[in-house]
Design an enzyme around this catalytic site. Structure first.
Site, PDB file in Angstrom:
ATOM      1  N   ASP A 187     -33.014  14.028 -27.110  1.00 10.62           N
ATOM      2  CA  ASP A 187     -32.402  13.556 -25.876  1.00 10.62           C
ATOM      3  C   ASP A 187     -31.493  12.347 -26.099  1.00 10.62           C
ATOM      4  O   ASP A 187     -31.659  11.592 -27.066  1.00 10.62           O
ATOM      5  CB  ASP A 187     -33.483  13.137 -24.869  1.00 10.62           C
ATOM      6  CG  ASP A 187     -34.144  14.305 -24.172  1.00 10.62           C
ATOM      7  OD1 ASP A 187     -33.935  15.453 -24.612  1.00 10.62           O
ATOM      8  OD2 ASP A 187     -34.880  14.061 -23.202  1.00 10.62           O
ATOM      9  N   HIS A 227     -35.627  11.608 -29.801  1.00 10.58           N
ATOM     10  CA  HIS A 227     -34.377  11.030 -29.289  1.00 10.58           C
ATOM     11  C   HIS A 227     -33.417  10.725 -30.427  1.00 10.58           C
ATOM     12  O   HIS A 227     -33.809  10.171 -31.452  1.00 10.58           O
ATOM     13  CB  HIS A 227     -34.673   9.733 -28.513  1.00 10.58           C
ATOM     14  CG  HIS A 227     -35.477   9.954 -27.272  1.00 10.58           C
ATOM     15  ND1 HIS A 227     -36.843  10.136 -27.306  1.00 10.58           N
ATOM     16  CD2 HIS A 227     -35.094  10.028 -25.962  1.00 10.58           C
ATOM     17  CE1 HIS A 227     -37.283  10.320 -26.068  1.00 10.58           C
ATOM     18  NE2 HIS A 227     -36.256  10.261 -25.236  1.00 10.58           N
ATOM     19  N   HIS A 237     -27.844   9.228 -17.264  1.00  9.08           N
ATOM     20  CA  HIS A 237     -29.249   8.892 -17.483  1.00  9.08           C
ATOM     21  C   HIS A 237     -29.904   8.173 -16.312  1.00  9.08           C
ATOM     22  O   HIS A 237     -30.988   7.618 -16.465  1.00  9.08           O
ATOM     23  CB  HIS A 237     -29.413   8.060 -18.766  1.00  9.08           C
ATOM     24  CG  HIS A 237     -30.768   8.253 -19.417  1.00  9.08           C
ATOM     25  ND1 HIS A 237     -31.794   7.342 -19.266  1.00  9.08           N
ATOM     26  CD2 HIS A 237     -31.256   9.244 -20.206  1.00  9.08           C
ATOM     27  CE1 HIS A 237     -32.854   7.768 -19.945  1.00  9.08           C
ATOM     28  NE2 HIS A 237     -32.558   8.918 -20.519  1.00  9.08           N
ATOM     29  N   HIS A 241     -28.573  16.991 -19.954  1.00  7.03           N
ATOM     30  CA  HIS A 241     -29.448  15.852 -19.648  1.00  7.03           C
ATOM     31  C   HIS A 241     -28.817  14.969 -18.566  1.00  7.03           C
ATOM     32  O   HIS A 241     -29.134  13.790 -18.460  1.00  7.03           O
ATOM     33  CB  HIS A 241     -29.695  15.046 -20.920  1.00  7.03           C
ATOM     34  CG  HIS A 241     -30.892  14.148 -20.879  1.00  7.03           C
ATOM     35  ND1 HIS A 241     -32.088  14.501 -20.280  1.00  7.03           N
ATOM     36  CD2 HIS A 241     -31.087  12.895 -21.386  1.00  7.03           C
ATOM     37  CE1 HIS A 241     -32.953  13.510 -20.407  1.00  7.03           C
ATOM     38  NE2 HIS A 241     -32.372  12.525 -21.073  1.00  7.03           N
TER      39      HIS A 241
END
Length: 261
Positions: free
Chosen positions: A75, A221, A130, A126
């Site tokens: 991610d 990540h 964020h 994603h």
């Protein structure tokens, strides 16, 4: 919204539900029936909001557990400091992964995004920036996804694969419905690695291995969703050992498109 405001807001909703139940009991003399029901509803709301595989607000994507396959997912990238090395190590060893990219990061590093695809991996959504989506209206969800699609298509010539992971796995009661209307599946994960806390290479490896099994979706990540540029070198350094342990068990990482049931 940020983490603190999301936690505070969700907590306020849960307390409001519980308080309403107590008030109803007092008014109708039904103690503790309404309060118990309200507490159950509040607990379900918090689980649906914060637990990535909870089915309260709709089921996340299911995976095939019949083969010796699992999915490594990354991610918050792409980040040129980490993403290319992760991509190449995986490809050289015959593994593939799904990178849940941020639209803003793809716009900043389009060549990195394209290189990941050229290495045989896939990009998935994603969101754009964020932000946590527990209270985002449907229009904001659609905007986040559209911005991500435009960035990925501009960088690679292709749309992202139809999997959406909300930042931190945080969902609203309507998020899954909106995401599915856009043609995507919500994607959770298994285990609790927390590599962003930089617990050390050995800890990252062991936490991944504890969750390693056929059909598992593992979350790591390659970037920093906060935008502060935190290092993910521990994750990069842990990857060879993670692959060693997977191969010892006869497991191979594949893309979400192949693992989804």
């Amino acid at each position: 919204m940020g983490k603190r405001s999301t936690w505070s807001g969700a907590g306020a909703v849960a307390l409001g539900l519980a308080g309403a139940g107590v008030a109803v009991d007092r008014r109708l003399g039904t103690t503790p029936v309404a309060a118990a029901a309200a507490l159950t509803t509040a607990a379900a709301y918090l689980a649906g909001t914060f637990l990535p595989n909870a089915r309260v607000f709709g089921a996340p994507v299911r995976t095939d557990v019949s083969a010796d396959l699992f999915a490594l997912t990354f991610d918050d990238g792409p980040d040129p400091r980490h993403t290319l090395e992760i991509s190449r190590v995986l490809a050289e060893r015959g593994h593939r992964a799904t990178f849940f990219v941020l639209g803003r990061a793809v716009r900043a590093h389009p060549r990195v995004a394209a290189a990941v695809v050229n290495d045989g991996h896939e990009l998935a959504c994603h969101g754009d920036d964020h932000r946590l989506l527990a209270f985002a209206p449907p229009s904001e969800l659609r905007r986040q996804m559209a911005a991500n699609e435009h960035a990925v298509r501009d960088a690679t010539g292709f749309l992202p694969e139809p999997f959406f992971r909300p930042p931190h796995g945080v969902r609203s009661p309507w998020l899954t419905r909106v995401v599915e209307q856009q043609g995507y599946h919500v994607c959770g994960w298994d285990g609790a690695v927390f590599d962003t806390a930089e617990p050390g290479v050995d800890a990252i490896t062991e936490r991944v291995v504890r969750a390693l099994r056929p059909g598992a979706i593992l979350l790591l990540h390659d970037g920093d969703g906060s935008g502060r540029g935190a290092s993910r070198r521990q994750t990069v350094a842990a990857l060879p050992a993670i692959l060693d342990r997977a191969e010892e068990r006869g497991l191979r990482s594949v893309t979400m498109s192949l693992l989804a049931a």
